[in-house]
Motif scaffolding. Structure first.
Motif, PDB file in Angstrom:
ATOM      1  N   ASP A  22      -1.005  11.933   2.355  1.00 31.36           N
ATOM      2  CA  ASP A  22      -1.184  12.091   0.919  1.00 31.36           C
ATOM      3  C   ASP A  22       0.160  11.954   0.221  1.00 31.36           C
ATOM      4  OD1 ASP A  22      -3.881  12.561   0.917  1.00 31.36           O
ATOM      5  OD2 ASP A  22      -3.727  14.736   0.810  1.00 31.36           O
ATOM      6  N   GLY A  23       0.086  11.849  -1.090  1.00 25.80           N
ATOM      7  CA  GLY A  23       1.318  11.850  -1.859  1.00 25.80           C
ATOM      8  C   GLY A  23       1.132  11.301  -3.250  1.00 25.80           C
ATOM      9  N   PRO A  24       1.954  11.732  -4.202  1.00 23.06           N
ATOM     10  CA  PRO A  24       1.867  11.243  -5.572  1.00 23.06           C
ATOM     11  C   PRO A  24       2.457   9.852  -5.716  1.00 23.06           C
ATOM     12  CG  PRO A  24       3.710  12.750  -5.363  1.00 23.06           C
ATOM     13  CD  PRO A  24       2.987  12.782  -4.045  1.00 23.06           C
ATOM     14  N   ALA A  25       2.247   9.222  -6.869  1.00 20.88           N
ATOM     15  CA  ALA A  25       2.794   7.897  -7.153  1.00 20.88           C
ATOM     16  C   ALA A  25       4.317   7.919  -7.046  1.00 20.88           C
ATOM     17  CB  ALA A  25       2.377   7.460  -8.557  1.00 20.88           C
ATOM     18  N   GLY A  26       4.860   6.887  -6.412  1.00 20.60           N
ATOM     19  CA  GLY A  26       6.305   6.789  -6.286  1.00 20.60           C
ATOM     20  C   GLY A  26       6.894   7.574  -5.130  1.00 20.60           C
ATOM     21  N   SER A  27       6.040   8.213  -4.335  1.00 23.26           N
ATOM     22  CA  SER A  27       6.548   9.002  -3.204  1.00 23.26           C
ATOM     23  C   SER A  27       6.926   8.117  -2.027  1.00 23.26           C
ATOM     24  CB  SER A  27       5.513  10.037  -2.757  1.00 23.26           C
ATOM     25  OG  SER A  27       4.336   9.398  -2.295  1.00 23.26           O
ATOM     26  N   GLY A  28       6.491   6.856  -2.057  1.00 18.81           N
ATOM     27  CA  GLY A  28       6.781   5.940  -0.964  1.00 18.81           C
ATOM     28  C   GLY A  28       5.711   5.908   0.098  1.00 18.81           C
ATOM     29  N   LYS A  29       4.546   6.541  -0.175  1.00 19.66           N
ATOM     30  CA  LYS A  29       3.542   6.661   0.881  1.00 19.66           C
ATOM     31  C   LYS A  29       3.003   5.321   1.357  1.00 19.66           C
ATOM     32  CE  LYS A  29      -0.307   7.653  -2.279  1.00 19.66           C
ATOM     33  NZ  LYS A  29       0.502   7.469  -3.508  1.00 19.66           N
ATOM     34  N   SER A  30       2.872   4.350   0.443  1.00 17.77           N
ATOM     35  CA  SER A  30       2.336   3.047   0.856  1.00 17.77           C
ATOM     36  C   SER A  30       3.303   2.298   1.752  1.00 17.77           C
ATOM     37  CB  SER A  30       2.000   2.199  -0.378  1.00 17.77           C
ATOM     38  OG  SER A  30       0.956   2.783  -1.117  1.00 17.77           O
ATOM     39  N   SER A  31       4.544   2.143   1.303  1.00 16.48           N
ATOM     40  CA  SER A  31       5.523   1.390   2.085  1.00 16.48           C
ATOM     41  C   SER A  31       5.858   2.094   3.391  1.00 16.48           C
ATOM     42  CB  SER A  31       6.796   1.145   1.263  1.00 16.48           C
ATOM     43  OG  SER A  31       7.306   2.360   0.745  1.00 16.48           O
ATOM     44  N   VAL A  32       5.948   3.409   3.349  1.00 14.28           N
ATOM     45  CA  VAL A  32       6.253   4.170   4.566  1.00 14.28           C
ATOM     46  C   VAL A  32       5.078   4.103   5.541  1.00 14.28           C
ATOM     47  CG1 VAL A  32       6.644   6.490   5.501  1.00 14.28           C
ATOM     48  CG2 VAL A  32       7.910   5.723   3.481  1.00 14.28           C
ATOM     49  N   SER A  33       3.866   4.240   5.034  1.00 17.12           N
ATOM     50  CA  SER A  33       2.686   4.201   5.901  1.00 17.12           C
ATOM     51  C   SER A  33       2.541   2.846   6.581  1.00 17.12           C
ATOM     52  CB  SER A  33       1.426   4.509   5.089  1.00 17.12           C
ATOM     53  OG  SER A  33       1.452   5.830   4.605  1.00 17.12           O
ATOM     54  N   LYS A  34       2.781   1.770   5.841  1.00 14.70           N
ATOM     55  CA  LYS A  34       2.726   0.433   6.447  1.00 14.70           C
ATOM     56  C   LYS A  34       3.770   0.286   7.544  1.00 14.70           C
ATOM     57  CE  LYS A  34       2.701  -1.739   2.436  1.00 14.70           C
ATOM     58  NZ  LYS A  34       2.736  -2.782   1.395  1.00 14.70           N
ATOM     59  N   ALA A  35       4.977   0.757   7.268  1.00 13.95           N
ATOM     60  CA  ALA A  35       6.055   0.643   8.254  1.00 13.95           C
ATOM     61  C   ALA A  35       5.736   1.454   9.509  1.00 13.95           C
ATOM     62  CB  ALA A  35       7.375   1.111   7.638  1.00 13.95           C
ATOM     63  N   VAL A  36       5.179   2.631   9.318  1.00 13.42           N
ATOM     64  CA  VAL A  36       4.812   3.482  10.456  1.00 13.42           C
ATOM     65  C   VAL A  36       3.705   2.816  11.275  1.00 13.42           C
ATOM     66  CG1 VAL A  36       3.647   5.645  11.048  1.00 13.42           C
ATOM     67  CG2 VAL A  36       5.563   5.660   9.439  1.00 13.42           C
ATOM     68  N   ALA A  37       2.716   2.243  10.604  1.00 17.99           N
ATOM     69  CA  ALA A  37       1.624   1.566  11.308  1.00 17.99           C
ATOM     70  C   ALA A  37       2.154   0.395  12.128  1.00 17.99           C
ATOM     71  CB  ALA A  37       0.572   1.088  10.308  1.00 17.99           C
ATOM     72  N   ARG A  38       3.051  -0.385  11.541  1.00 16.62           N
ATOM     73  CA  ARG A  38       3.644  -1.506  12.277  1.00 16.62           C
ATOM     74  C   ARG A  38       4.404  -1.011  13.505  1.00 16.62           C
ATOM     75  NH1 ARG A  38       5.622  -3.124   6.978  1.00 16.62           N
ATOM     76  NH2 ARG A  38       4.236  -4.697   6.069  1.00 16.62           N
ATOM     77  N   ARG A  39       5.197   0.030  13.319  1.00 22.49           N
ATOM     78  CA  ARG A  39       6.028   0.552  14.409  1.00 22.49           C
ATOM     79  C   ARG A  39       5.176   1.042  15.577  1.00 22.49           C
ATOM     80  NH1 ARG A  39      11.042   3.512  14.190  1.00 22.49           N
ATOM     81  NH2 ARG A  39      11.390   2.497  12.171  1.00 22.49           N
ATOM     82  N   LEU A  40       4.042   1.654  15.281  1.00 23.39           N
ATOM     83  CA  LEU A  40       3.215   2.265  16.318  1.00 23.39           C
ATOM     84  C   LEU A  40       2.072   1.369  16.797  1.00 23.39           C
ATOM     85  CD1 LEU A  40       2.958   5.882  14.830  1.00 23.39           C
ATOM     86  CD2 LEU A  40       4.454   5.089  16.669  1.00 23.39           C
ATOM     87  N   GLY A  41       1.890   0.224  16.131  1.00 23.43           N
ATOM     88  CA  GLY A  41       0.777  -0.650  16.503  1.00 23.43           C
ATOM     89  C   GLY A  41      -0.563  -0.098  16.065  1.00 23.43           C
ATOM     90  N   PHE A  42      -0.572   0.633  14.938  1.00 27.23           N
ATOM     91  CA  PHE A  42      -1.785   1.238  14.412  1.00 27.23           C
ATOM     92  C   PHE A  42      -2.325   0.404  13.247  1.00 27.23           C
ATOM     93  CE2 PHE A  42      -0.382   5.862  15.616  1.00 27.23           C
ATOM     94  CZ  PHE A  42      -0.567   5.547  16.950  1.00 27.23           C
ATOM     95  N   GLY A  43      -3.559   0.692  12.865  1.00 22.42           N
ATOM     96  CA  GLY A  43      -4.105   0.104  11.661  1.00 22.42           C
ATOM     97  C   GLY A  43      -3.554   0.819  10.445  1.00 22.42           C
ATOM     98  N   TYR A  44      -3.764   0.210   9.281  1.00 22.24           N
ATOM     99  CA  TYR A  44      -3.275   0.789   8.031  1.00 22.24           C
ATOM    100  C   TYR A  44      -4.334   0.611   6.954  1.00 22.24           C
ATOM    101  CZ  TYR A  44      -0.956   0.838   3.483  1.00 22.24           C
ATOM    102  OH  TYR A  44      -0.635   1.078   2.163  1.00 22.24           O
TER     103      TYR A  44
END
Length: 238
Positions: A22-44
């Motif tokens: 979760d997170g408010p607008a501008g918290s970076g949740k989208s870009s961070v979540s995508k990067a984490v998914a790529r790093r771990l080989g998970f879906g996003y």
């Protein structure tokens, strides 16, 4: 690309790990979540895209997202298609590619009207659970506004990614080339106020880990989230 529909019932997500962020607008949740998914080989899964797509759909029908009945009518016939590949963020309604259109100001300004309708939120949440349950990944990083509390309150990993309001506003202004920083900050504050009337995304619920990125850069924030995921998934599996 997964073909989806809002009339699907909730599905059992036990077979796939649900990484809820979760997170408010501008918290970076989208870009961070995508990067984490790529790093771990998970879906996003960017849940905001579904709401943006529905807002586009309402507007495309010539309706107003402030009209709850119009929103419900559009939701009853909403052939949205979302993928879980962090490197393919294509969004379609039927055969129409609306990936770029859902980021336009007219859609951004209409999203809150869609998201505030409780019956629509319930349908969309069922859609998210179904997508995760059927995902061809060992886990899916799902980010949005009420993922840790409503969509997946029993997820093995639940994180609230946040930052100070002035930091979030500065980051959002940096993403929007040519936009006035004060105007961006005002818009962000307005969106926070509007959305928080529907769901509390500024305070962590019991059992939700907080990652505050106010003093962290992007790589450090990714590392902080990865550390929490590793610890909680390990604890969940015993």
């Amino acid at each position: 690309m997964t073909d989806t529909s809002l009339d699907r019932s909730a599905a059992d997500t036990s077979a796939v790990d649900f990484i809820a962020i979760d997170g408010p607008a501008g918290s970076g949740k989208s870009s961070v979540s995508k990067a984490v998914a790529r790093r771990l080989g998970f879906g996003y899964l960017d849940t905001g895209s579904a709401y943006r797509a529905l807002a586009w759909h309402v507007l495309d029908r010539g309706a107003d997202t402030a009209d709850a009945d119009a929103v419900l009518a559009a939701a009853s016939d909403f052939p949205v298609r979302l993928g879980l590949d962090p490197d393919d963020r294509t969004v379609r309604v039927g055969d129409v590619d609306i990936t770029d259109e859902i980021r336009e100001p007219r859609v951004s300004g209409a999203v809150s009207g869609v998201a505030r309708v409780p019956a629509v939120r319930a349908q969309v949440n069922d859609l998210f659970r179904s997508l995760v349950a059927e995902a061809p990944y060992p886990a899916v990083v799902v980010e949005g506004r009420d993922i840790t509390t409503v969509v997946a309150p029993d997820a093995p990993v639940r994180i609230l990614l946040t930052a100070a309001p002035e930091v979030r506003a500065a980051r959002r202004a940096g993403e929007l080339s040519g936009e006035n920083a004060d105007a961006v900050a005002a818009a962000l504050h307005k969106r926070d106020a509007s959305d928080s009337a529907v769901v509390d995304f500024l305070n962590a619920a019991d059992g939700v880990e907080i990652v505050d990125s106010t003093e962290l850069d992007f790589p450090q924030t990714i590392d902080a989230v990865l550390t929490v995921i590793e610890r909680l998934r390990g604890a969940h599996r015993g």
